[in-house]
Design a protein around this motif. Structure first.
Motif: not given
Length: 513
Positions: A39-58
């Motif tokens: 999954f790619t978790i997308v957060d909205v921070e200071d009007d920016r879209l920040i991607a946090h990849p979540l791997t199967y290993g994690e």
């Protein structure tokens, strides 16, 4: 079209997920490349879209550690655990951790008010809820333990050793307990077995046509069937990553996600597409696939999407009880021209027809059908099947044309579908009637250009009480706090009496007129 290839795929999925030794955690996570993004978790921070990849290993490591912590809390095979969260990594980790223990994941929609949450937890027999900081207050006063995402959740994971092995519950073992929207009474629990992953994989492949190099985004909420089945579980089963946007919907935000992440395959409710179509800035995109589910798709959206999104939106149909099973399929082996107003054709693995005016599934010849009955509700289960048990009746009326396409006509029950969410009028009525000014009440759906339907309430007041705008607002707020923020009646009509049958049943069809 290659019918042999399709049949082989369906047979393979059935074999993978139906055996007595099937391990859900293995099927969802452990068999995949640990370095691959789940999954790619997308957060909205200071009007920016920040991607946090979540791997199967994690997911594998964190879920193994969380499973150990949950086992220390007494969670084991068959135990039901509520999960009250939005689109975040902890939701995914919790689902897999429960699967490792042979326990059951009970999704709870974050817009629910405490009474709706309590009802579902009580019916499920859940004594533990994994939640997030913004939701924890809703659980105060309930007889449940909690684990809260953030420092507490992270500490449990970090300080626990990985569980050495997973419990294999087999294809018939329960993976999820998802509640319907309560159309004619209390919400009904739908046990979702591990073998349902075969049906989810089929829809991901043939309905949505999600392929290896797609950037897939199912924008539906995981608190409901479509978002959970095809935004969380289906992507993991098929190894196709999904975007999880942590933020509210707006056309502008949707366009930004399309652009910044290069979305090629999009799935959402008609409400989202209608909102996008009203915004003239939503144009010039070139999606490869776009699909809709949750309510009938109007032809104007299909026409608009061809220019604005670069591809037509294709309608698909299903229910909580069995997932999607009638589609305007996108896969090359099944794709056929779209007929406006049609839901499409039966999905492979399902044999469907119209029985007694209702869209129906032939249980005898539908190997991907996984619904066998509601939780602790034999009478309601029996009502869903013909007397001989051969056909499952959806409760939705429709017709099938000479080419085998299905066309939705109407609902036999009183469910209201607003913005893709199925809302049972009885739950809303049960809250409204608690107000001392309300003697009787009925809730129905009214057509709405943007949301598909909105709720209207018809209220009979107690003697001496007069309906006022202030009382209307008070009743609306009562529903927001007593059931769900999204499910309040947009209009309250104060009436002298409700139309009823001689047996006392409210004739909602007359109110809808």
């Amino acid at each position: 079209m290659d019918p042999d290839a399709v049949a082989r795929s369906v047979h393979r999925w059935i074999e993978e997920y139906s055996g007595p030794e099937v391990d859900a955690a293995e099927m969802l996570v452990d068999r995949h490349d640990p370095d691959a993004t789940a999954f790619t978790i997308v957060d909205v921070e200071d009007d920016r879209l920040i991607a946090h990849p979540l791997t199967y290993g994690e997911i594998a490591d964190r879920s193994r550690r969380l499973a150990t912590a949950l086992a220390a809390r007494g969670v084991g095979p068959g135990h039901r655990v509520g999960v009250l969260m939005g689109k975040r990594a902890e939701l995914v980790v919790s689902l897999v951790a429960l699967a490792r223990l042979g326990a059951v994941y009970v999704p709870l929609f974050t817009a629910f008010a405490p009474p709706a949450i309590e009802l579902r937890l009580t019916a499920a027999g859940a004594r533990l809820v994994i939640t997030e900081p913004g939701q924890v207050d809703k659980l105060e006063g309930l007889d449940v333990e909690t684990i809260v995402a953030g420092p507490e959740f992270d500490r449990l994971v970090e300080e626990s050793d990985p569980v050495p092995s997973s419990v294999a519950v087999g294809g018939d073992g329960m993976l999820i307990l998802l509640f319907t929207s309560g159309t004619t009474g209390a919400p009904k629990g739908v046990p979702v077995p591990v073998r349902a992953l075969a049906a989810f994989s089929c829809y991901m492949t043939y309905g949505l046509d999600v392929v290896d190099d797609d950037v897939f985004w199912n924008a539906a909420d995981p608190g409901w069937a479509y978002g959970l089945y095809y935004g969380i579980v289906g992507p993991m089963a098929t190894g196709r990553p999904n975007l999880l946007l942590r933020g509210g919907f707006s056309p502008t935000m949707t366009a930004r996600v399309f652009t910044e992440f290069g979305v090629t395959n999009f799935a959402s409710a008609p409400t989202v597409y209608r909102a996008l179509s009203k915004d003239p800035s939503i144009t010039g995109f070139s999606l490869r696939r776009a699909s809709s589910a949750g309510e009938p798709l109007t032809p104007d959206v299909v026409v608009w999407s061809r220019d604005a999104l670069g591809v037509e939106v294709r309608d698909t149909y299903g229910q909580t009880e069995h997932g999607m099973f009638i589609n305007n399929h996108w896969h090359d082996d099944l794709r056929r021209p779209v007929m406006p107003g049609s839901m499409g054709f039966a999905m492979p693995g399902f044999s469907t027809s119209v029985v007694d005016g209702q869209i129906a599934i032939d249980v005898r010849h539908s190997p991907l059908m996984f619904f066998t009955g509601y939780l602790d509700a034999p009478d309601k289960t029996a009502a869903r099947f013909t007397d001989d048990g051969a056909w499952y009746l959806t409760g939705d009326t429709g017709r099938m044309d000479e080419d085998g396409r299905f066309h939705f006509t109407a609902r036999d029950d009183d469910v209201i579908i607003m913005a893709g969410y199925r809302i049972g009028p009885v739950e809303v009525e049960s809250v409204l009637v608690t107000h001392p000014a309300v003697m009787d009440v009925a809730v129905v759906g009214r057509a709405d250009e943007l949301r598909g339907e909105v709720l209207e309430a018809f209220v009979v007041l107690t003697s001496g009480v007069t309906g006022t705008p202030e009382l209307e607002r008070e009743l609306q707020q009562l529903v927001k706090t007593g059931f769900a923020a999204h499910a309040y009646p947009r209009t309250v009509h104060f009436v002298d009496a409700l139309p009823k049958t001689p047996s006392g049943k409210v004739q909602r069809f007359l109110l809808r007129r």
